[in-house]
Design an enzyme around this catalytic site. Structure first.
Site, PDB file in Angstrom:
ATOM      1  N   GLU A 118    -112.127   4.045 -11.848  1.00  0.00           N
ATOM      2  CA  GLU A 118    -112.046   2.887 -10.957  1.00  0.00           C
ATOM      3  C   GLU A 118    -113.053   1.819 -11.350  1.00  0.00           C
ATOM      4  OE1 GLU A 118    -110.496   5.181  -6.951  1.00  0.00           O
ATOM      5  OE2 GLU A 118    -112.574   4.473  -7.014  1.00  0.00           O
ATOM      6  N   CYS A 150     -97.926   6.956 -10.145  1.00  0.00           N
ATOM      7  CA  CYS A 150     -97.644   5.669  -9.508  1.00  0.00           C
ATOM      8  C   CYS A 150     -96.580   4.921 -10.325  1.00  0.00           C
ATOM      9  CB  CYS A 150     -98.922   4.836  -9.397  1.00  0.00           C
ATOM     10  SG  CYS A 150     -99.496   4.163 -10.975  1.00  0.00           S
ATOM     11  N   ASN A 153    -108.769   9.379 -13.742  1.00  0.00           N
ATOM     12  CA  ASN A 153    -108.753   8.010 -13.258  1.00  0.00           C
ATOM     13  C   ASN A 153    -110.165   7.427 -13.317  1.00  0.00           C
ATOM     14  OD1 ASN A 153    -109.186   9.884 -11.091  1.00  0.00           O
ATOM     15  ND2 ASN A 153    -108.651   8.363  -9.568  1.00  0.00           N
ATOM     16  N   GLU A 185    -103.003   9.348 -15.804  1.00  0.00           N
ATOM     17  CA  GLU A 185    -101.850   9.496 -16.691  1.00  0.00           C
ATOM     18  C   GLU A 185    -101.915   8.510 -17.850  1.00  0.00           C
ATOM     19  OE1 GLU A 185    -102.012   9.211 -13.382  1.00  0.00           O
ATOM     20  OE2 GLU A 185    -100.134   9.832 -12.440  1.00  0.00           O
TER      21      GLU A 185
END
Length: 151
Positions: free
Chosen positions: A64, A106, A62, A75
């Protein structure tokens, strides 16, 4: 150990033509990828490892952004890397996070995984502990796909 080094070491040990990666090994790739996460706001590290039908593994973490809409999940990072390299057929994706145990994709990641097939497996858990495999169709039983656009 960096993800690339880990991958190279594993690939030295296997015969590509006969070898099928197991869930623990795929989770290990995800755990290694998790170390590269850029998470200055949530401090929640996530890694993913995507196994293609051709046998290649693409990892993602991930990333940010201060403008939260610019954030990308592990993912999707793995999937976008694979697609950018010409891969569009996937077997399974493993997800690892700072949480002990299971971390599921998510909603937007579920939709992106579903885009590439209802039979793709999602692997959650830990490489050295309990893990579970579930199909994306089970996670999104009534998902919207390209087939819905042609009705």
């Amino acid at each position: 150990m960096r993800v690339v080094e880990f991958c190279n070491e594993l690939l030295k040990k296997i015969n590509k033509e006969e070898y099928i990666m197991n869930n623990r090994e795929l989770l290990k790739f995800a755990e290694e990828a998790r170390k590269n996460a850029y998470v200055p706001y949530s401090n929640f590290h996530v890694g993913a490892a995507l196994l293609t039908k051709s046998g290649k593994v693409y990892t993602g973490c991930n990333v940010e952004c201060a403008s939260y809409g610019g954030t990308n999940c592990a993912e999707r990072t793995a999937i976008f890397k694979a697609v950018s390299e010409g891969e569009k057929e996937f077997e399974k994706i493993a997800i690892s996070s700072d949480n002990k145990g299971e971390t599921y994709p998510c909603g937007i990641c579920r939709q992106v995984i579903l885009e590439f097939g209802r039979d793709i497996k999602v692997v959650v858990g830990e490489s050295e502990g309990e893990n579970k495999e579930i199909s994306i169709d089970e996670l999104v039983p009534y998902g919207f796909t390209g087939a819905d656009l042609n009705k």
